[in-house]
Design a protein around this motif. Sequence first.
Motif: not given
Lengths: 316, 293
Positions: B44, B59, B91
């Motif tokens: 990510l 995230s 993500p």
Amino acid sequence: MKATRDWFGDALVDVAADHENVLVVNCDLASATKTTRFKQTFPERFFEIGIAEANAIGVAAGLAQEGYRPFIASFGHFLTGKFLEIFQSVGLNNAGVVLVGTHAGLAIGKDGPTQMGLRDLALMRSLPNVEVLQPADGVETRAMLAYAVTHDRPIYLRLCRQPQREVHDQDYQFRPGHPDVVSHGTEVAVVTMGAMVPVVLDAVELLAPTGLRPTVVNASSLPLDVPATGDLLRQYRHVLVFEDHFIRGGLIDEIGRIVLGLDRHIRFHAWGVDDYGQAGSPEELYERYELDAPGVASRIRAVTGANTPEIGGSKQ
Amino acid sequence: MTASITYLDALPPDRHPNLVDDGFELPYRLSRIAQLSNDVRAHLLKMIHLAGSGHVGSSLSCVDLVSVLKFDQMDASGKDVFVLSKGHAAPTWYAALMVAGELDPAEIGTLRRIDSRLQGHPDRTRLDLVAVSTGALGQGLSVALGRAQARRLRGADSFVYCLVGDGELQEGQMWEALMYAGARGLANVVLIVDYNRSQNDGTLEEIMPLHPLPEKLRSFHWHVQEVNGHSHLAIRDAVANARENWMQPSVIIAHTRKGYLGPGQILLNGSHSGALTPEVYEDAISYLGQVSV
């Protein structure tokens, strides 16, 4: 004489008997949206969410994702008021929800503009994968429901409160996006939908002594088939649209774009509600906003007789 | 922060009938989750770095939650549903799909790019590995409830997991959904709150505190657990425990840190959506170790 919401309530029970995936999601308005019969007939397929339209729209989207065909019914104004939820959970998910918005237009009457579905078409037309259906009578309501249960795309079904007469024969075939000529005439085409269809037909009757005989077109599902609608409307010198909706964003815009795209000059006139609406009896409101038969007749005569283009709103 | 983290007593290994029993012992499972979650972080970060923007802190805070669900607790045959209601953590989900081998890592550079399947927020119409399109906050749980309701109607034996942010609970629709699930006893729903106490304009406490959250959720008839949201063992046990409760929907309040990379490592001071400079990115990747991305 029955309102399309009443026809809907009965027809829904009929189609649900043949389609086990049909569900109802309710927001404490079963009696008003006529889903009480469904609730009594199929209690296990009826989901009460309470006065919480945003959650109801999401729950309906989830049910649709799992292969069910949920009908979420509420006043059109309340339902489409949760536009962000419809945009994302239904639209951007491509969830096969049938959003049933009742009490369209001014006919809510004395309850006034906070309950009045006058901008629902503008909102729903803006979503590229949502089909808008508005039946003119019981025959068309049944035909539209039979159509709606055969596929899994999002639909907005706009229904009316006021009782009205039938305009279609029993053998009427609903063709999505197709402009349906309900009365044949010359020179002038009047396009409308829903409960305005019998009103415009009445107006045409009032015009008979003048020799003016407009064609009446029921544009009952949007988006319209552009070539088919253009081919029909290009035969006329005047195209008029009357709608029980705010003057911007609804049927007027749909027809206006099609007329503007034609290769010949046609005079275009449109009439709808141009303010927030107000409280009053339905009869008073339709008279006040010139959306009753005498109002429509005088508008048709004025714009075609004087031969001057006019894009108007309601009188203040 | 640390003082507020509570960890429930360890529960027996899960007895979820859907789970494939691969015969591996708990220590092996935990080390596997740890490795995969590390891979998810690296994926990510690379994704957001290549995109030039994205919600790094949000995230990272939910990586351990998503990893336990995706790699250990959700039904391996795909029967369960995962709804990422905090769509700005997209993500994390894309990275987990890549680590799981369901999404081609070649797409890693397409995040937030035109015509990409990896939209900035999850878009089901472009990527069917996303269960529900989300992004405008507060809507995911309602759709999750619809899916759970449908599964109950069909008698399907599966669970719907929904991950929300703590700030997201400020949305009114969340409470409509919490009320509905509690009233209907939708026990096949497991809600996880990524309780990182940080939102766009400041801390949760500054913007709109939720305290006392467990009491509020209990009063809505939810089964409530609180865990350390970076402890794979704690999350795993709480999720298994949530499935055991057949009377109520379950919520797990997972105490997390925004920007959490690993023990003692918080990226960008835990900011919501700070920019990843090449230096910050390289440092983070080097911390995470050598990962084949």
